[in-house]
Each structure stands twice: as structure tokens, then as C-alpha cells.
Design a protein around this motif. Sequence first.
Motif, PDB file in Angstrom:
ATOM      1  N   SER A  17       0.830  -1.208   0.000  1.00 51.37           N
ATOM      2  CA  SER A  17       0.000   0.000   0.000  1.00 51.37           C
ATOM      3  C   SER A  17       0.863   1.257   0.000  1.00 51.37           C
ATOM      4  O   SER A  17       0.547   2.237  -0.687  1.00 51.37           O
ATOM      5  N   ILE A  30      -4.686   2.784   2.897  1.00 47.07           N
ATOM      6  CA  ILE A  30      -4.138   3.037   4.235  1.00 47.07           C
ATOM      7  C   ILE A  30      -2.985   2.080   4.542  1.00 47.07           C
ATOM      8  O   ILE A  30      -2.901   0.985   3.982  1.00 47.07           O
ATOM      9  N   THR A  38      -4.560  -3.957   4.770  1.00 51.97           N
ATOM     10  CA  THR A  38      -5.450  -3.880   3.605  1.00 51.97           C
ATOM     11  C   THR A  38      -6.395  -5.073   3.600  1.00 51.97           C
ATOM     12  O   THR A  38      -5.959  -6.216   3.744  1.00 51.97           O
ATOM     13  N   ASP A  57      -4.365  -2.764  -5.282  1.00 44.42           N
ATOM     14  CA  ASP A  57      -3.706  -3.146  -4.031  1.00 44.42           C
ATOM     15  C   ASP A  57      -4.501  -4.323  -3.456  1.00 44.42           C
ATOM     16  O   ASP A  57      -5.723  -4.380  -3.610  1.00 44.42           O
TER      17      ASP A  57
HETATM   18 MG   LIG Z   1      -1.735  -2.847   2.505  1.00 45.32          MG
END
Ligand SMILES: [Mg+2]
Length: 316
Positions: A17, A30, A38, A57
Motif C-alpha cells: 500500500s 491506508i 489492507t 492493491d
Molecule cells: Mg496494505
Amino acid sequence: MKCATVAIVGRPSAGKSSLLNFLTGQKVSITAAVPQTTRNKIRGILTEDAGQLVFIDTPGLHDSAKKFNLRLKDLAGSALAETDMALYVIDISRLPGAEEEAIAARLARFPGAVVAALNKTDIASGHREENLSFIASRLPQAEIFPVSARTGEGIAALKDKLFTLAPEGEALYPPDYYTDQEPEFRASEIIREKAIAEIRAEVPHALYVEIADIEAREEEEPPRGNKKSGAAGKGEAARQERKTRAALWLRAFIIVETESQKGILVGSGGNKIKTIRVAAQKELGKIFPYRIQLDLRVKTRPRWRRQDGLLKKLLR
Ligand SMILES: [Mg+2]
Ligand SMILES: Nc1nc2c(ncn2[C@@H]2O[C@H](COP(=O)(O)OP(=O)(O)OP(=O)(O)O)[C@@H](O)[C@H]2O)c(=O)[nH]1
């Protein structure tokens, strides 16, 4: 013009991320020091003269038989099933082990191009050589880019390579888009990030954030200073002069599994939840063009991580 979808995969906490945020130049996803931050397939879009890269992601690939983890694993797998390319993020601060083997094996079956990012090169004590030879032996076709999502080192070269490998195609999003997340989801993620940053151990995994209400309101700018509207006769003019501005009202809950977790999040005299609320409000104010009014509370929902319906809704 070039256009490709790129799944970002790797172990929990590898820096997927963080790398996505650096690549897009925006806070798209985040991040946290604890693994398994995540929980969703999060799109981040990068448009340059060369074309457009649409990154997905994914949750860190982690071996566990728990329902919650299996669902996260499915998400990473389904991202790989739908993208043109894969960006494999490896954390050089760790040695490759069984988990890394499983990911490399999964990527060896991936039909598109795989590019490997050897992340966290800013850490002097990293296992650079071990990881380099691991990738070279397991994924001989993958080009390797040492990068740091913290300092940005090596990321320009990685980006160039991704654009070079991308197929020709029309952009999927308008050039000014950097994510397709709904405002409500983004708000819940920012609140979750601020909560995770304030707590330790297992509690981050036991929480999720629910937005109960979100509403934009035009509101009157409060009068400046403390003066009562003393100047008799000028009251009406003053009222008309007062500007209105837009505020975003959010009512949200941080949901945990047990009363003791609730206690940790609330903190003594409510100091923890206040810190979380203030931090979230500040960041939300940067993302949304509004003054943010956040009402944030904690509530419990025992064993929510075992509830299929809820997991389906939250982890997707
Ligand atoms: Mg992540
Ligand atoms: N020193 C250093 N730390 C990094 C780098 N990239 C990420 N981190 C840190 O590593 C931790 C995990 O980063 P994330 O970006 O959340 O990792 P992730 O792979 O998305 O993790 P999950 O979503 O949990 O799978 C955070 O504390 C980051 O600040 C880097 O290049 N250098």
C-alpha cells in the motif's frame, strides 16, 4: 497510448500500500506497522503522458485457515485473475520463507508480466542478496527493482518499466482520477488507519469501521470573535454578509469484538477515541473539500469475524 491493470501482491506488511501511494502520489490505500491492514481490492490510478496504469492493491498473502484470512487470500487471488500484470512486493528486511515460496509459486503461474519490487532498501540491515537470489531462481522472467516506498528510491525506474511492459489500450479512467473508492469507504478506511495507529497487539485485526451517516450540509460561518451582535441596527446586514460553507457530517462506529477491546479504544476518560477522531478529522479534511464534523463511537459486535454475510460485505 499504454494502459494496463496491475495487481500488487506480496506478504503482509511488505509495503504494497505504501508503494501504491508513492506510485500514484496520493493517499489511496491506508498503511500501518501491523500486518493485514489492507482488506480490500483497492484501485489506485496513475496517468502520465505514456498512458495509464490501474493498480489493484491487495491484502497480504498469509497462510491461515481462519475464515477471515481465507477471504483475504481469495481477494488477492481474484485480483491476479483479472489484471494484465503483477507487481510483486518483497520486503528485504525479512528472509524469504514458506509464505514467500507460496506467493512465488502462485506468480509463476500468472500469465502476464511479473515485475518484482525489492522494497525497504532504506533499511541498512536488509537481506538484499538472499531475496535477490530467491526471486531470480523462482521467477527468472521477472525483472527486479530495488525500491523504497519510504524515500522513493528506485520508484521512477520501476514505473518506467511498468509503462514499457503495458499493452496498448485506451485509458480506463479520466486522467484526473486517482482512485475509484466511494467517499464512505474512504472515510471508513481513514478512521480505521487512525485507530490502528493508536493501538497494539491483536486489537487492529478485531476492528472495523461502519459509517452510519454521511451528509454534506451548507452551514453558516460562525461569527468571528466573541462580540455579541451588539451593533444595533446592523444586525440584518451582518447576517446577510455571513458566508455559508460546506460541512461534511459523518457519524461512524469503530466496531470491536469484546468489551475489553472497546475499553482500549475508548481509553481513560475517552482520550484514545478523541485522539483517533481528531486525527481522522484532520486527514478527512485534506481528502474532502469540506469542513469535517465527525461523531465517532465504539461499539461491540461479538465474533464478527466469523459471520459470513458481514465478511462478504467488508472484505471485497
Ligand atoms: Mg496494505
Ligand atoms: N523502512 C521502510 N518501511 C516501509 C517501506 N514501505 C513500507 N514500509 C512500512 O512497512 C509497514 C507496512 O506497510 P504497508 O504499506 O501497510 O504494507 P502492506 O504490504 O500494504 O501491508 P498489508 O496491507 O497489511 O498486507 C508500514 O509501517 C510502512 O511504513 C519502506 O520502503 N521502507
